[in-house]
Design a protein around this motif. Structure first.
Motif, PDB file in Angstrom:
ATOM      1  N   GLN A 101      15.773 -41.787 -10.557  1.00 32.38           N
ATOM      2  CA  GLN A 101      16.125 -42.889  -9.667  1.00 32.38           C
ATOM      3  C   GLN A 101      17.640 -43.022  -9.615  1.00 32.38           C
ATOM      4  O   GLN A 101      18.291 -43.210 -10.638  1.00 32.38           O
ATOM      5  CB  GLN A 101      15.515 -44.204 -10.150  1.00 32.38           C
ATOM      6  N   LEU A 102      18.201 -42.901  -8.415  1.00 37.55           N
ATOM      7  CA  LEU A 102      19.643 -43.009  -8.230  1.00 37.55           C
ATOM      8  C   LEU A 102      19.954 -44.226  -7.367  1.00 37.55           C
ATOM      9  O   LEU A 102      19.363 -44.413  -6.300  1.00 37.55           O
ATOM     10  CB  LEU A 102      20.202 -41.755  -7.538  1.00 37.55           C
ATOM     11  N   ARG A 103      20.874 -45.030  -7.852  1.00 35.54           N
ATOM     12  CA  ARG A 103      21.349 -46.157  -7.051  1.00 35.54           C
ATOM     13  C   ARG A 103      22.697 -46.602  -7.596  1.00 35.54           C
ATOM     14  O   ARG A 103      23.002 -46.423  -8.781  1.00 35.54           O
ATOM     15  CB  ARG A 103      20.359 -47.311  -7.086  1.00 35.54           C
ATOM     16  N   ALA A 105      25.031 -49.450  -8.774  1.00 34.77           N
ATOM     17  CA  ALA A 105      24.870 -50.813  -9.291  1.00 34.77           C
ATOM     18  C   ALA A 105      25.973 -51.105 -10.298  1.00 34.77           C
ATOM     19  O   ALA A 105      26.593 -50.199 -10.853  1.00 34.77           O
ATOM     20  CB  ALA A 105      23.494 -50.981  -9.944  1.00 34.77           C
ATOM     21  N   GLN A 110      24.446 -47.815 -15.727  1.00 31.84           N
ATOM     22  CA  GLN A 110      23.643 -47.548 -14.534  1.00 31.84           C
ATOM     23  C   GLN A 110      23.663 -46.058 -14.186  1.00 31.84           C
ATOM     24  O   GLN A 110      24.540 -45.310 -14.628  1.00 31.84           O
ATOM     25  CB  GLN A 110      24.175 -48.357 -13.357  1.00 31.84           C
ATOM     26  N   SER A 111      22.681 -45.621 -13.405  1.00 29.53           N
ATOM     27  CA  SER A 111      22.651 -44.214 -13.010  1.00 29.53           C
ATOM     28  C   SER A 111      23.920 -43.837 -12.248  1.00 29.53           C
ATOM     29  O   SER A 111      24.451 -42.733 -12.427  1.00 29.53           O
ATOM     30  CB  SER A 111      21.415 -43.930 -12.159  1.00 29.53           C
ATOM     31  N   LEU A 136      23.161 -43.944  -0.322  1.00 23.85           N
ATOM     32  CA  LEU A 136      23.528 -44.627  -1.570  1.00 23.85           C
ATOM     33  C   LEU A 136      24.628 -45.655  -1.323  1.00 23.85           C
ATOM     34  O   LEU A 136      24.597 -46.770  -1.868  1.00 23.85           O
ATOM     35  CB  LEU A 136      23.990 -43.605  -2.615  1.00 23.85           C
ATOM     36  N   LEU A 140      20.899 -48.141  -0.644  1.00 24.79           N
ATOM     37  CA  LEU A 140      19.532 -47.659  -0.785  1.00 24.79           C
ATOM     38  C   LEU A 140      19.323 -46.995  -2.152  1.00 24.79           C
ATOM     39  O   LEU A 140      20.269 -46.530  -2.790  1.00 24.79           O
ATOM     40  CB  LEU A 140      19.202 -46.666   0.329  1.00 24.79           C
ATOM     41  N   CYS A 141      18.077 -46.929  -2.572  1.00 27.66           N
ATOM     42  CA  CYS A 141      17.710 -46.314  -3.847  1.00 27.66           C
ATOM     43  C   CYS A 141      17.020 -44.974  -3.561  1.00 27.66           C
ATOM     44  O   CYS A 141      16.137 -44.895  -2.698  1.00 27.66           O
ATOM     45  CB  CYS A 141      16.789 -47.229  -4.638  1.00 27.66           C
ATOM     46  N   LEU A 143      14.619 -42.009  -4.890  1.00 29.74           N
ATOM     47  CA  LEU A 143      13.572 -41.754  -5.883  1.00 29.74           C
ATOM     48  C   LEU A 143      13.044 -40.335  -5.740  1.00 29.74           C
ATOM     49  O   LEU A 143      12.739 -39.878  -4.636  1.00 29.74           O
ATOM     50  CB  LEU A 143      12.415 -42.744  -5.714  1.00 29.74           C
TER      51      LEU A 143
END
Length: 341
Positions: A101-103, A105, A110-111, A136, A140-141, A143
């Motif tokens: 999961q990339l987002r 934040a 965080q990723s 991104l 948006l996230c 997956l």
């Protein structure tokens, strides 16, 4: 002394769905020497094809030279650290698939931390993932799974600006996978790797002879050896097993270097453009502290005898300071061969 202590290593591997490549995942168990209690923890330190993880291993091994990376018993030789990882790579465990999961934040863990987002997005665009970068950036996230998006994960967390512990937080392993192991046949020494001649300026600082025969300050002994170790990953791909001999010969050469001979001069070219304000000041002020003969934008300084004065010369940037050793004929070491300079 603060240092990271390595207490365990484990290599994993899987066949990527998106490329068919063998992808390696490296986990290392460590603790910080100056943090009590000493509680070792596992962390994912690298992910990617063999070239990516070798570059990481050799980069970590360079830290052994300064003592920043150790083992429980104290200092570890870089060649021992590399050998331990190569044993792991020869018979890795199966890396099980897991969600990715990339987002973007806020938060250091965080990723993709918001503070690091600009360089991550730029890296994605440079590697052909501009559309994902736009998504991104829009909040948006993304997956997917590790096996399906190994190229993307390696792009950001292997070759890119972030470390893989951000998305690989557990050691989800299957059984041994020797079929995916990295165990190439040993080759001879790399004929193109040159070990230069060195001269000691003092107990720590070394001069290095350049390819054109000139002499420049290379910095401290441990820095030069660390840089050499870090650079060997590419040679290891073409000449497997050559790293240990190369490191040993480099270490022997730099430790046995003769002292700078009497009559040595340093030529300082003040016309060289330097970005660092500190470096410019070092060059401009040298004539105020040491006797120097000036010709246009060039200073000629005799080798001083006082350690404090010698230090002023060693801190000059190598781009503008050329050393002229007095009456010295060096020998260039090319792996096993000796060539007169």
């Amino acid at each position: 002394m603060g240092a990271t202590v390595s207490t365990g290593k484990q290599a994993f591997a899987f066949t990527a769905t998106d490329s068919g490549e063998t992808i390696y995942v490296l986990h290392e168990q460590t603790y910080e020497k100056n943090v009590f209690p000493h509680t070792p923890r596992w962390s994912c330190i690298s992910i990617g094809p063999i070239a990516t993880v070798l570059r990481r291993i050799f980069g970590m091994a360079a830290n052994c030279v300064s003592g920043a990376l150790q083992v429980r018993g104290g200092r570890d030789a870089p060649e021992h650290y590399i050998a331990d990882w190569l044993k792991q790579l020869a018979c890795p465990l199966q890396q099980e698939d897991q969600p990715v999961q990339l987002r973007i934040a806020k938060g250091w863990d965080q990723s993709i931390p918001a503070d690091d987002a600009p360089k991550v997005l730029a890296h994605l665009v440079a590697n052909g993932r501009g559309e994902l970068a736009q998504d991104l950036e829009a909040g948006l996230c993304f997956l997917s799974t590790l096996h399906a998006e190994s190229k993307l994960v390696s792009c950001i967390y292997g070759d890119g600006p972030l470390s893989p512990w951000r998305i690989i937080t557990s050691m989800r392993a299957g059984g041994p996978r020797p079929d995916l192991g990295y165990s190439p046949s040993l080759q001879g020494p790399a004929a193109t790797s040159r070990i230069p001649a060195f001269l000691k300026v003092d107990g720590d600082t070394r001069l290095v002879q350049q390819d054109d025969g000139s002499w420049r300050s290379g910095g401290w002994e441990y820095q030069l050896l660390g840089q050499f170790v870090e650079s060997l990953w590419a040679t290891e791909l073409t000449h497997p097993g050559s790293y240990a001999r190369s490191i040993r010969r480099f270490r022997e050469a730099i430790q046995s270097a003769p002292m700078v001979p009497p009559g040595t001069k340093v030529i300082v070219d003040l016309s060289v453009k330097l970005d660092s304000v500190y470096q410019r000041q070092c060059c401009e002020e040298i004539g105020n502290h040491l006797p120097a003969k000036r010709t246009g934008s060039t200073l000629e300084v005799d080798l001083p005898s006082q350690a404090s004065e010698l230090w002023r010369l060693t801190r000059l940037p190598s781009a503008c300071a050329t050393w002229l050793p007095g009456n010295f004929k060096p020998v260039l070491q090319v792996q096993g061969d000796l060539l007169a300079a």
